[in-house]
Design an enzyme around this catalytic site. Structure first.
Site, short mmCIF file in Angstrom:
data_model
loop_
_atom_site.label_atom_id
_atom_site.label_comp_id
_atom_site.label_asym_id
_atom_site.label_seq_id
_atom_site.Cartn_x
_atom_site.Cartn_y
_atom_site.Cartn_z
N LYS A 54 35.01 -8.38 98.57
CA LYS A 54 34.56 -7.02 98.26
C LYS A 54 33.06 -6.90 98.55
CE LYS A 54 38.35 -6.26 95.04
NZ LYS A 54 38.88 -6.20 93.67
N GLN A 98 36.51 -7.45 87.76
CA GLN A 98 37.68 -8.08 88.37
C GLN A 98 38.69 -8.49 87.30
OE1 GLN A 98 38.19 -8.11 91.67
NE2 GLN A 98 40.16 -9.10 91.45
N ASP A 121 37.43 1.64 90.27
CA ASP A 121 38.75 1.00 90.28
C ASP A 121 39.82 1.93 89.70
OD1 ASP A 121 39.39 -1.44 91.35
OD2 ASP A 121 38.47 -2.59 89.74
#
Ligand code: GUN
Length: 291
Positions: A54, A98, A121
């Protein structure tokens, strides 16, 4: 005749090029460079590798990335304190924590601490709640599910009235994909480990999204001829002929299902590359919204 192979790598690359173009344009206009903060808690190797990819992708499109790492022993308060500092940091437009978090941490508590304007996200309970409700719009939609819909639309411009079957009900993929399909006016069936007669249900699907994490579970005789099949699974299977001793396969038996499906995504090179492209796109949108 075999179906269309949906080239996720090329579609993702086109999206990334567009994000790079728009990011350069923002900077040319004198705006602050868009920035993504990544938060990695613990030392899960898969998570380390995802976060690295990422950050690399951010650099390639001109988005700044700020990496934060906390030990697996970090307390709930420490993780939430970091998130709150990032909420207040004007260089940070998007915050990515994450998942999964190490055992003992309260995922919902951490995700709730992220400002919804920086929730690139799309996992904040408010954004997920809005996704599930009529007449409400989340600020951001989870990246893999958004990538699935984007790929579907390259082969089926309208999903209205389509029978869509989603295999899997995870928070990260299955459930948000199903909610997005409902918003596209598809008729959606969600299947899971307790579902009866999976092959029978899947045979009714015009559109199938497989996200269960079971190598090559979906066979050709499960699939309606002409159906569109999107495979989110990434599973390792032993393969002594490969340098690493394994190869990656999806949840769908690609070689046989491609002979029946109207269109199908491969693994790798299907949904995988779309997740990061969507994350970059969400970060750019967050930066634009912040002014
Ligand atoms: N773990 C697996 N997929 C994802 C994702 O899209 N975002 C985050 N934050 N964690 C994940």
């Amino acid at each position: 005749m075999s179906g269309t192979i949906i080239d996720g790598a090329a579609i993702a690359q086109a999206l990334r090029a567009e994000v790079a173009r728009e990011t350069a344009e923002l900077i040319r206009q004198g705006k602050t460079q868009p920035g993504l903060a990544t938060v990695l808690v613990g030392d899960n190797p898969a998570s380390q590798s995802y976060v690295k990819s990422k950050k690399k992708a951010c650099a390639e499109v001109g988005i700044a990335s700020f990496g934060y790492e906390l030990p697996a022993t970090a307390s709930q308060a420490e993780v939430e304190k970091l998130v709150k500092e990032l909420n207040a940091d004007p260089h940070v437009n998007g915050i990515l924590v994450q998942l999964p978090l190490p055992r003992g941490l309260d995922e919902e508590g951490v995700l709730s601490a992220i400002s919804i304007e920086k929730d690139v996200d799309g996992f904040h309970p408010v954004n997920i709640g809005r996704l599930a409700q009529k007449g409400r719009d989340p600020l951001f939609v989870p990246c893999t599910p958004a990538g699935v819909i984007h790929l579907l639309k390259t082969v089926v411009p309208s999903l209205e009235g389509a029978n869509a079957v989603v295999l899997g009900r995870s928070n990260i993929v299955g459930m948000p994909v199903a909610l997005l399909l409902v918003r596209e006016n598809a008729t959606v069936t969600i299947c899971h480990s307790r579902s009866k007669d999976l092959p029978g249900i899947v045979r009714g699907a015009d559109v199938l999204v497989a996200a269960v994490g079971r190598a090559e579970m979906v066979r050709a005789d499960w699939v309606k001829p002409g159906a569109v099949v999107v495979d989110v699974g990434i599973n390792r299977v032993d393969d002594a002929t490969r340098p690493k001793g394994y190869r990656l396969v999806g949840d769908v038996a690609f070689e046989e299902v491609k002979e029946v499906a109207g269109a199908i995504t491969p693994v790798p090179g299907g949904v995988g590359p779309m997740t990061i492209a969507m994350l970059l796109n969400n970060t750019l949108r967050a930066a634009k919204a912040a002014g």
